[in-house]
Design a protein around this motif. Structure first.
Motif, PDB file in Angstrom:
ATOM      1  N   CYS A 130       0.842  -1.203   0.000  1.00 32.58           N
ATOM      2  CA  CYS A 130       0.000   0.000   0.000  1.00 32.58           C
ATOM      3  C   CYS A 130       0.869   1.241   0.000  1.00 32.58           C
ATOM      4  CB  CYS A 130      -0.888  -0.034   1.232  1.00 32.58           C
ATOM      5  SG  CYS A 130      -1.969   1.379   1.353  1.00 32.58           S
ATOM      6  N   LEU A 131       1.793   1.270   0.936  1.00 31.03           N
ATOM      7  CA  LEU A 131       2.698   2.408   1.059  1.00 31.03           C
ATOM      8  C   LEU A 131       4.115   1.858   1.059  1.00 31.03           C
ATOM      9  CD1 LEU A 131       0.810   4.253   3.858  1.00 31.03           C
ATOM     10  CD2 LEU A 131       1.771   5.500   1.934  1.00 31.03           C
ATOM     11  N   ALA A 132       4.957   2.437   0.207  1.00 32.74           N
ATOM     12  CA  ALA A 132       6.346   1.982   0.181  1.00 32.74           C
ATOM     13  C   ALA A 132       7.261   3.121   0.583  1.00 32.74           C
ATOM     14  CB  ALA A 132       6.700   1.487  -1.216  1.00 32.74           C
ATOM     15  N   LEU A 133       8.061   2.881   1.603  1.00 34.11           N
ATOM     16  CA  LEU A 133       9.035   3.890   2.005  1.00 34.11           C
ATOM     17  C   LEU A 133      10.380   3.496   1.420  1.00 34.11           C
ATOM     18  CD1 LEU A 133       6.947   3.531   4.619  1.00 34.11           C
ATOM     19  CD2 LEU A 133       8.412   5.331   5.485  1.00 34.11           C
ATOM     20  N   GLU A 134      10.983   4.397   0.678  1.00 33.56           N
ATOM     21  CA  GLU A 134      12.253   4.089   0.044  1.00 33.56           C
ATOM     22  C   GLU A 134      13.325   5.042   0.554  1.00 33.56           C
ATOM     23  OE1 GLU A 134      11.364   4.293  -4.087  1.00 33.56           O
ATOM     24  OE2 GLU A 134       9.879   2.678  -3.962  1.00 33.56           O
ATOM     25  N   ILE A 167       4.680  20.789  10.696  1.00 36.19           N
ATOM     26  CA  ILE A 167       5.673  21.038  11.741  1.00 36.19           C
ATOM     27  C   ILE A 167       6.821  21.803  11.111  1.00 36.19           C
ATOM     28  CG2 ILE A 167       7.311  19.945  13.298  1.00 36.19           C
ATOM     29  CD1 ILE A 167       5.222  17.655  13.540  1.00 36.19           C
ATOM     30  N   GLU A 168       7.120  22.941  11.716  1.00 37.65           N
ATOM     31  CA  GLU A 168       8.133  23.803  11.132  1.00 37.65           C
ATOM     32  C   GLU A 168       9.507  23.149  11.142  1.00 37.65           C
ATOM     33  OE1 GLU A 168       8.456  28.015  12.541  1.00 37.65           O
ATOM     34  OE2 GLU A 168       6.306  27.826  12.146  1.00 37.65           O
ATOM     35  N   GLY A 169      10.231  23.332  10.080  1.00 36.73           N
ATOM     36  CA  GLY A 169      11.608  22.865  10.026  1.00 36.73           C
ATOM     37  C   GLY A 169      11.754  21.383   9.753  1.00 36.73           C
ATOM     38  N   CYS A 170      10.629  20.722   9.434  1.00 33.46           N
ATOM     39  CA  CYS A 170      10.711  19.287   9.197  1.00 33.46           C
ATOM     40  C   CYS A 170      10.984  19.037   7.711  1.00 33.46           C
ATOM     41  CB  CYS A 170       9.401  18.625   9.605  1.00 33.46           C
ATOM     42  SG  CYS A 170       9.477  16.848   9.507  1.00 33.46           S
ATOM     43  N   ALA A 171      11.995  18.222   7.430  1.00 28.39           N
ATOM     44  CA  ALA A 171      12.343  17.951   6.037  1.00 28.39           C
ATOM     45  C   ALA A 171      12.516  16.454   5.821  1.00 28.39           C
ATOM     46  CB  ALA A 171      13.629  18.686   5.667  1.00 28.39           C
ATOM     47  N   LEU A 172      12.164  15.994   4.631  1.00 28.15           N
ATOM     48  CA  LEU A 172      12.230  14.566   4.340  1.00 28.15           C
ATOM     49  C   LEU A 172      13.026  14.328   3.058  1.00 28.15           C
ATOM     50  CD1 LEU A 172       9.455  11.980   4.648  1.00 28.15           C
ATOM     51  CD2 LEU A 172      10.432  12.265   2.391  1.00 28.15           C
ATOM     52  N   THR A 173      13.866  13.313   3.096  1.00 25.69           N
ATOM     53  CA  THR A 173      14.510  12.878   1.860  1.00 25.69           C
ATOM     54  C   THR A 173      14.113  11.431   1.617  1.00 25.69           C
ATOM     55  OG1 THR A 173      16.475  12.114   3.006  1.00 25.69           O
ATOM     56  CG2 THR A 173      16.513  14.385   2.214  1.00 25.69           C
ATOM     57  N   GLY A 174      14.250  10.983   0.379  1.00 27.60           N
ATOM     58  CA  GLY A 174      13.784   9.640   0.026  1.00 27.60           C
ATOM     59  C   GLY A 174      12.400   9.725  -0.575  1.00 27.60           C
ATOM     60  N   ARG A 175      11.784   8.558  -0.766  1.00 29.89           N
ATOM     61  CA  ARG A 175      10.475   8.544  -1.410  1.00 29.89           C
ATOM     62  C   ARG A 175       9.457   7.801  -0.567  1.00 29.89           C
ATOM     63  NH1 ARG A 175       9.884   8.190  -7.091  1.00 29.89           N
ATOM     64  NH2 ARG A 175       9.156   6.055  -6.907  1.00 29.89           N
ATOM     65  N   VAL A 176       8.227   8.304  -0.539  1.00 30.01           N
ATOM     66  CA  VAL A 176       7.108   7.577   0.048  1.00 30.01           C
ATOM     67  C   VAL A 176       6.127   7.353  -1.096  1.00 30.01           C
ATOM     68  CG1 VAL A 176       5.274   7.593   1.760  1.00 30.01           C
ATOM     69  CG2 VAL A 176       7.428   8.727   2.265  1.00 30.01           C
ATOM     70  N   VAL A 177       6.017   6.104  -1.541  1.00 31.13           N
ATOM     71  CA  VAL A 177       5.208   5.846  -2.723  1.00 31.13           C
ATOM     72  C   VAL A 177       3.847   5.295  -2.308  1.00 31.13           C
ATOM     73  CG1 VAL A 177       5.065   4.636  -4.910  1.00 31.13           C
ATOM     74  CG2 VAL A 177       7.277   5.399  -4.045  1.00 31.13           C
ATOM     75  N   PHE A 178       2.803   5.959  -2.786  1.00 32.03           N
ATOM     76  CA  PHE A 178       1.435   5.538  -2.512  1.00 32.03           C
ATOM     77  C   PHE A 178       0.677   5.611  -3.819  1.00 32.03           C
ATOM     78  CE2 PHE A 178      -2.948   6.995  -1.471  1.00 32.03           C
ATOM     79  CZ  PHE A 178      -3.391   5.860  -0.828  1.00 32.03           C
ATOM     80  N   ASP A 179       0.082   4.504  -4.214  1.00 28.46           N
ATOM     81  CA  ASP A 179      -0.742   4.506  -5.411  1.00 28.46           C
ATOM     82  C   ASP A 179       0.042   4.990  -6.633  1.00 28.46           C
ATOM     83  OD1 ASP A 179      -3.065   3.976  -6.679  1.00 28.46           O
ATOM     84  OD2 ASP A 179      -4.073   5.852  -6.169  1.00 28.46           O
ATOM     85  N   GLY A 180       1.304   4.616  -6.698  1.00 26.47           N
ATOM     86  CA  GLY A 180       2.126   4.974  -7.847  1.00 26.47           C
ATOM     87  C   GLY A 180       2.666   6.391  -7.839  1.00 26.47           C
TER      88      GLY A 180
END
Lengths: 262, 293
Positions: free
Chosen positions: A7-11, A60-73
């Protein structure tokens, strides 16, 4: 796990707050139509990862994400993705019950209304409350304030509110941590019903709860970064719940689930 | 063994500490009474001096020409209401909008810090400066259809005065709304606009309304910003772009006149103004009770 069941892929997801790394290098395929639990000691980043799944971290201030969260393509963090639409399809229930300062009925109707629901609102409210096992207790006082309910009822109202907009996934951030055992039991029973139609991801501090409600469990842990005393969370092990609790592959998992630390 | 001497458990009023206690309680009580005294005396005096003059004629008629008897303050009451309405129509949307920006949208950058600082400074600016500012900006330049003094200019001067209060109360009120409520709304797919307009602002309605009412009450009683913006008029209001009477300026003008009729009108005006401000404060308190539905 094959792709159709994911369903959800965290890469390779890493999340930082104001430049400080909080969770690093998470790879995870959350299966569709199952209950997945995140367990681990405080500060290991399990709630942070959960919030990353429907872009709640944007708030949330200052929150950053790297990588991919894939949902439904789609990569949810692609700049072309609409975060509001993401949250309509991936609902969330929070640690502290947070009903709106409105009537019980309006609490549920709010989400439906802003999502352009055109059908029979009364029926939708009843269906959502029934699914959240709250209908019998509230059917005679739908016009009363959501604050008039007990803590456990408020949390079930929040769950009803989340399922009223028919999301595909429901994220729950320690939904029972502020509740008594009876209310906890009711919510767990409800989750057994909900798992038939939704993918559920739950963060919990209670390992028995993870065993009772989940099909899969991810164990997060904090590890000191080499060369500094800052601690960063990471996913240690992710497998079927039975395996995590009975045959963990990692020593840290073994220690945590047997209560040797944390 | 203990190194302290144990006293009797029975209260001994003659002990130095008990005597000091009584004395200081008395002193504090005395100062408090002194502090409240002006409040009570001013209100009582105005009510006494002005209250006896109130008649229907007084509330509905124009002030008499100097030297004549009778007349009323009808135009000044209407003028105060009109100028305050203009001020509110400007200050409330702009002020609430700025407050919403500060509390909900701003990310604590240089701009929002500057706006907060500016609002604080503006709150401390003497009201006559607001008047001079609007005089220079609007009255002396005759921006509005070539008119100099006007109700509009007075309203704008009062709006400048109200703005910081409205901005600050909105900002503070929104900051008190629990973050979880915003998350809850976002969690069911509400956009930022819907979250603010349907959840956050209604939740903060009561303190914002209280602040707005208090700001209006303060503005309604101001004289200095009106003296050289709205000026005064002995006639009924003639639209927004002409000089207009107001109760505060009427008091300022009439109280020092050597005619009894005018002095009586000044007292009556004080009475009406004080009652209106009292009523506004009571309304604000009443609004403040609606904290939770």
């Amino acid at each position: 796990m094959t792709d159709s069941s994911t369903c959800l892929a965290l890469e390779n997801v890493s999340i930082s707050y104001s430049g400080q790394l909080a969770v690093s290098g998470v790879f995870m395929n959350i299966p569709r139509g199952k209950v997945t639990a995140f367990i681990g000691p405080s500060g290991c980043g399990k709630s942070t990862v959960l919030r990353a799944l429907n872009r709640m971290n944007d708030l949330i201030e200052g929150c950053a994400l790297t990588g991919r969260v894939v949902f439904d393509g789609h990569d949810l963090y692609d700049p072309r993705v609409d975060a509001v639409e993401v949250r309509r399809r991936i609902g969330m229930v929070f640690q502290k019950p947070n009903p709106f300062p409105k009537s019980i009925y309006e609490n549920i109707a709010f989400g439906a209304r802003i999502n352009g629901f055109r059908g029979d609102m009364d029926e939708l409210v009843e269906r959502a409350l029934r699914k959240a096992a709250l209908w019998d207790e509230t059917k005679d006082k739908l016009r009363e304030s959501g604050y008039a309910l007990s803590g456990g009822q408020q949390q079930r109202l929040c769950i009803a509110r989340a399922i009223a907009i028919e999301p595909e996934v429901i994220l729950m951030d320690e939904p029972c941590s502020a509740l008594d055992p009876i209310s906890t039991l009711k919510i767990e029973e409800m989750m057994h019903e909900l798992r038939k139609s939704y993918t559920i991801v739950i963060v919990t501090h209670n390992m028995q709860q993870a065993v009772r409600v989940s099909d899969y469990t991810g164990f997060y842990n904090v590890t000191a970064q080499p060369g500094s005393d800052r601690k960063v969370g990471a996913l240690v092990e992710f497998a079927e719940t039975v395996n995590i609790f009975n045959a963990p592959k990692q020593q840290a998992t073994q220690d945590y689930v047997t209560g040797r630390f944390g | 063994m203990t190194s302290f001497t144990r006293g009797s458990l029975t209260l001994q009023p003659s002990l130095p500490r008990n005597r000091w206690n009584q004395l200081l309680t008395l002193v504090a009580g005395l100062f408090t009474a002194l502090a409240v005294l002006p409040l009570i005396v001013v209100i009582a005096y105005v009510l006494f001096k002005g209250g006896s003059l109130i008649t229907v004629r007084l509330l509905t008629e124009l002030p008499p020409p100097p030297g004549l008897e009778g007349g009323g303050i009808g135009n000044a009451i209407l003028g105060t209401l009109l100028v305050t309405l203009v001020a509110s129509l400007i200050a409330v949307p702009v002020g609430v909008g700025s407050g919403v920006y500060l509390a909900e949208y701003a990310k604590g950058g240089a701009f929002s810090r500057f706006v907060r600082f500016g609002a604080n400074v503006l709150a401390g600016v003497p009201s006559i400066i607001c008047g001079v500012f609007v005089y220079g900006l609007i009255v002396s330049t005759r921006v509005f259809f070539g008119q100099s003094y006007s109700a509009m200019a007075g309203g704008i001067a009062l709006a400048v005065l109200m703005l910081p209060t409205v901005i600050k109360t909105t900002d503070e009120a929104l900051k008190l709304v629990p973050q979880e409520l915003r998350w809850g709304a976002m969690g069911v797919g509400a956009s930022r606009f819907i979250t603010i307009s349907r959840i956050t602002l209604p939740a903060a309605f009561s303190p914002i309304a209280t602040g707005v009412v208090l700001a209006i009450a303060r503005a309604a009683g101001e004289t200095a910003p009106l003296i050289f913006t709205a000026l005064f008029s002995p006639f009924w209001p003639e639209g927004l772009f002409n000089p207009i009477a107001s109760m505060s300026v009427l008091i300022y003008n009439f109280a020092i006149m050597p005619y009894d009729a005018q002095i009586a009108l000044a007292w009556a005006s004080s009475f009406v103004l004080v009652v209106m401000i009292l009523a506004a404060n009571l309304l604000a308190r009443w609004l403040g009770r609606f904290n939770r539905p």
